[in-house]
Design a protein around this motif. Sequence first.
Motif, short mmCIF file in Angstrom:
data_model
loop_
_atom_site.label_atom_id
_atom_site.label_comp_id
_atom_site.label_asym_id
_atom_site.label_seq_id
_atom_site.Cartn_x
_atom_site.Cartn_y
_atom_site.Cartn_z
N ILE A 215 21.16 -37.97 -7.95
CA ILE A 215 22.55 -37.76 -8.33
C ILE A 215 23.15 -36.68 -7.44
CG2 ILE A 215 24.04 -36.91 -10.17
CD1 ILE A 215 22.04 -38.24 -12.12
N SER A 216 24.29 -37.00 -6.88
CA SER A 216 24.92 -36.04 -5.98
C SER A 216 25.39 -34.83 -6.79
CB SER A 216 26.09 -36.68 -5.25
OG SER A 216 26.94 -37.29 -6.19
N PRO A 217 25.30 -33.67 -6.25
CA PRO A 217 25.62 -32.46 -7.01
C PRO A 217 27.09 -32.42 -7.42
CG PRO A 217 25.23 -31.93 -4.68
CD PRO A 217 24.90 -33.37 -4.86
N ALA A 218 27.96 -32.88 -6.54
CA ALA A 218 29.38 -32.83 -6.88
C ALA A 218 29.79 -34.11 -7.60
CB ALA A 218 30.21 -32.68 -5.61
N ALA A 219 30.63 -33.97 -8.58
CA ALA A 219 31.08 -35.12 -9.34
C ALA A 219 31.92 -36.03 -8.45
CB ALA A 219 31.89 -34.68 -10.54
N THR A 220 31.87 -37.32 -8.73
CA THR A 220 32.67 -38.29 -8.00
C THR A 220 34.12 -38.23 -8.48
OG1 THR A 220 30.78 -39.75 -7.82
CG2 THR A 220 32.97 -40.75 -7.55
N ASP B 132 25.53 -43.88 -7.41
CA ASP B 132 25.64 -42.41 -7.42
C ASP B 132 26.90 -41.99 -8.16
OD1 ASP B 132 23.40 -41.58 -6.20
OD2 ASP B 132 24.35 -40.95 -4.32
N ALA B 133 27.98 -42.69 -7.83
CA ALA B 133 29.25 -42.36 -8.47
C ALA B 133 29.14 -42.51 -9.97
CB ALA B 133 30.36 -43.25 -7.91
N THR C 246 27.39 -39.72 -11.77
CA THR C 246 28.02 -38.40 -11.85
C THR C 246 28.89 -38.25 -13.08
OG1 THR C 246 29.92 -39.13 -10.56
CG2 THR C 246 28.08 -38.14 -9.36
#
Lengths: 282, 282, 282, 282
Positions: free
Chosen positions: C4-9, D16-17, D20
């Motif tokens: 999961i990418s650290p920054a929110a989408t 990924d999106a 988040t």
Amino acid sequence: MAPISPAATTTAALLDAVATGLVTHDLGRPLTVGMPQSPNHPQYWHALPRRHGDAVRADGGSAANDIITMGTHVGTHIDALAHVSHDGRLFGGVDAVEAGRGGKFVDHGVHTVAPMVRRGVLLDVPAAVGDPAGLPAGHEITPDELAATEQAQGTEVRAGDVVLIRSGWGRLFDDPDRTVYQGKDTGVPGIGEAGARWLADRGVHAAGADTIAFECLPPGAGHAVLPAHRVLLVESGIYIIETLNLEGVAAAGAHEFLFVLSPLPLFGATGSPVRPLAVVGA
Amino acid sequence: MAPISPAATTTAALLDAVATGLVTHDLGRPLTVGMPQSPNHPQYWHALPRRHGDAVRADGGSAANDIITMGTHVGTHIDALAHVSHDGRLFGGVDAVEAGRGGKFVDHGVHTVAPMVRRGVLLDVPAAVGDPAGLPAGHEITPDELAATEQAQGTEVRAGDVVLIRSGWGRLFDDPDRTVYQGKDTGVPGIGEAGARWLADRGVHAAGADTIAFECLPPGAGHAVLPAHRVLLVESGIYIIETLNLEGVAAAGAHEFLFVLSPLPLFGATGSPVRPLAVVGA
Amino acid sequence: MAPISPAATTTAALLDAVATGLVTHDLGRPLTVGMPQSPNHPQYWHALPRRHGDAVRADGGSAANDIITMGTHVGTHIDALAHVSHDGRLFGGVDAVEAGRGGKFVDHGVHTVAPMVRRGVLLDVPAAVGDPAGLPAGHEITPDELAATEQAQGTEVRAGDVVLIRSGWGRLFDDPDRTVYQGKDTGVPGIGEAGARWLADRGVHAAGADTIAFECLPPGAGHAVLPAHRVLLVESGIYIIETLNLEGVAAAGAHEFLFVLSPLPLFGATGSPVRPLAVVGA
Amino acid sequence: MAPISPAATTTAALLDAVATGLVTHDLGRPLTVGMPQSPNHPQYWHALPRRHGDAVRADGGSAANDIITMGTHVGTHIDALAHVSHDGRLFGGVDAVEAGRGGKFVDHGVHTVAPMVRRGVLLDVPAAVGDPAGLPAGHEITPDELAATEQAQGTEVRAGDVVLIRSGWGRLFDDPDRTVYQGKDTGVPGIGEAGARWLADRGVHAAGADTIAFECLPPGAGHAVLPAHRVLLVESGIYIIETLNLEGVAAAGAHEFLFVLSPLPLFGATGSPVRPLAVVGA
């Protein structure tokens, strides 16, 4: 009714009677999309899945057909004994919840209602005791009024009869505002608990009226309590017929007739749409 | 039928007849979910939206009710004249496409079918000309067989009658394999074009049978061509009644009776489920 | 799935993704009159009560409309947790009879199923472990076969996923004999109790298949016992999706996707027709 | 929408999106018996033919199921292009009567509506130009008001978008008097012909609103004339979505989102109930 003739009627004699020109009064209302009905029951709807011209066979033939969805307590209809319970019991003490187990009322469902070919009596109450056009909204027809009508007409109610009680409310069936006939705000005329006991005491087989609810709805009361249904369906095993068209038979002055009603044997259902007939001599 | 008596029958006399113990034969099939029916029409379905115990009123009362969806050519039913067209015309030359405009057959819809209180004749063909249990699958009943049955029974078919033709196929209605009664692969017995002309020549009012299709379906032919429907509905204005239960009335040997049928006045529809009656003297 | 990418989408990023040409696979079957479905449920039917030309307004406009009758377990559909009980209990120990009191499942009805926007995984079992065209009738897919498919594809099943299990049976949906897809006599392939436990152990959110029954029906067994339904719906709270069209997504080799399913919130019902989507990157 | 990124989005990036923490707004209304709907369409009805306890299998399992009858323009729904004609033509000049021949709109039926995964824009008109609670009954939203809303929000309407126009009328959906939301006597707010042309000029893919009629109904006018339907459905091929619940998405201030709508592929029908989603970033 005249005394029963000693010799049995033959089919030939019965057909002779038909041939002399009996008059058949249609007591059923047409079923149309948008007609007045109780909002408690699924709305009547009809459509044509196929019309002529949709699929013509090589030989030039085509067939049109229908789909119908509806409740069984819409239009002119009969209530089976399964329709109403009191304190958890149907007529005869049958457990009401158990009776509906499986989604079909095997006991007391409308498929158990035998077709009726019986003496019928119209009690034209407003003609006898009020304004012939009809009783006021919410008026409860009393046993005295029933008896007075019986006397005025000279038609005694007997055991086994089907008794149809005209209130005159049926004249509102075709009102452009379809909620008028429902009488939600105004109430509708009809018998109450006392009138129902009067019918039960006479041992009638079935009772009908020209309203959706059959019995008196006081103004604003809705369907909160239906004592006549309890007395007839639950306590007495007497069928109820609703939304009858009694205007024609009343206008003809036919107060006694051969009543014929053949409910659809919808297995396990609580009621059936019907088109009853009142057959009178020439 | 005996000569018409000079004096008209009174209602009292009619009720006398009833009181002597008429026997009423029920010619309708129960409507049950899963019963055999033509796959061309919407399936019969029934459910209880409300059961007892769902919502008990403060006074101890409760009401159960139903929802029904169905075609009108399922179960025991009558075909209105609007059901079938030929070369773009209904009976009387009515334009078939125009007649269905608006989604209702204002002309020739089933609401235009008057209730029937008429002489009825059962032609028990297998009892007269074959194996009494029933005719073979796909057998076409000929005019000669109809006439032979009429003679063997001593029941002349007359103008205005309703004629019910028993093939014996009705015994298969309750077969566990619900496709057997449909007879899709085997064909079903019944009259053909010639038999239909024989009925039309007699001037009958309506004709019925104990099969879904009313007329003979040759093995494997399906509903590709229905000449008897064309002759009766389109050319002659004669109603057709299908999926009748004729086993009981045949077993009783009742070949002549008072026939009563009261179709639901489903406005604009091409047919109606019915529960016809055959009333015979004691 | 990638970490999961650290920054929110952001919504903008999401719409960027859409704009790059995502491919949307339609997993729903068209609903047509006469399509294969379980005979235990009300048949799908559609008609046009109004067609164009029936009633044209003064301004030249007209509207056509529809009537639909159907069960909720026909066509591509989702089972709510209310659909199945075991030993009188729904998921979470809810009393199954009480839950349906009133004719609506307030608890566990399909209106309680949240729309799904989740990772979806296709397990194309026949492509991995058998004849890619499809598994044999009545074949029970084992946990080993599920795991082998997962590995062959390189798509790990994770908690919260929606897992769609292709058996290949879907190729029979359009067979002219509409009973073939039902597989009444032949049985149909699918997982059994063991496969259901494998899914439950992975913590999936919902599971689907390309058959009516979702799970393996041994030849001739009918729907007598449905252990996978019990494990998933009753014991695990995992939704089941049936009659999916998985042929297109399988042919595209799309084994991982954004799965979107939005059931109709039919208040109190046990299921809903759906048209799920599998969205994949360009 | 930001400029399209040069590299295509991968499924992994899409997932990924999702991971988040996207927020999914449900834009569909629950379907309940008795909910407000247009009286021109068959009423929504639901029942349970089978409940738990009706028929428990030997292994302790039981299944409950449903029957549904409904129009397709009830609840939250989408209009297919087949729904409306003008001067005998559907969109693209298709002959409207011919298109419905056979009882199914093979062309322009709702089964031809591709699932939507698109940019969605909410135009919260009352928040921008009036009382945020809602516009007055019968108010026609002008192109100027649409443009002012677009500007106030900073959300430009672009070609291919789905545009949802909030009037605030949706707050009346749960009014105890179910006729209030219909607005038969009061009229309802919405765009008119000019607003529809504004949307068509922008090249939107579909347009929706929080009313049954989508467009402005002047007080007392009923559905006599529906110019916005003509402009969008007939002249422009733009789908219409009605009876949306826009209160939640408006309260969240979400004016731009990923719009997902997957209509049921009801073959040949003029519309479908739907449960659309608005997906926004975290």
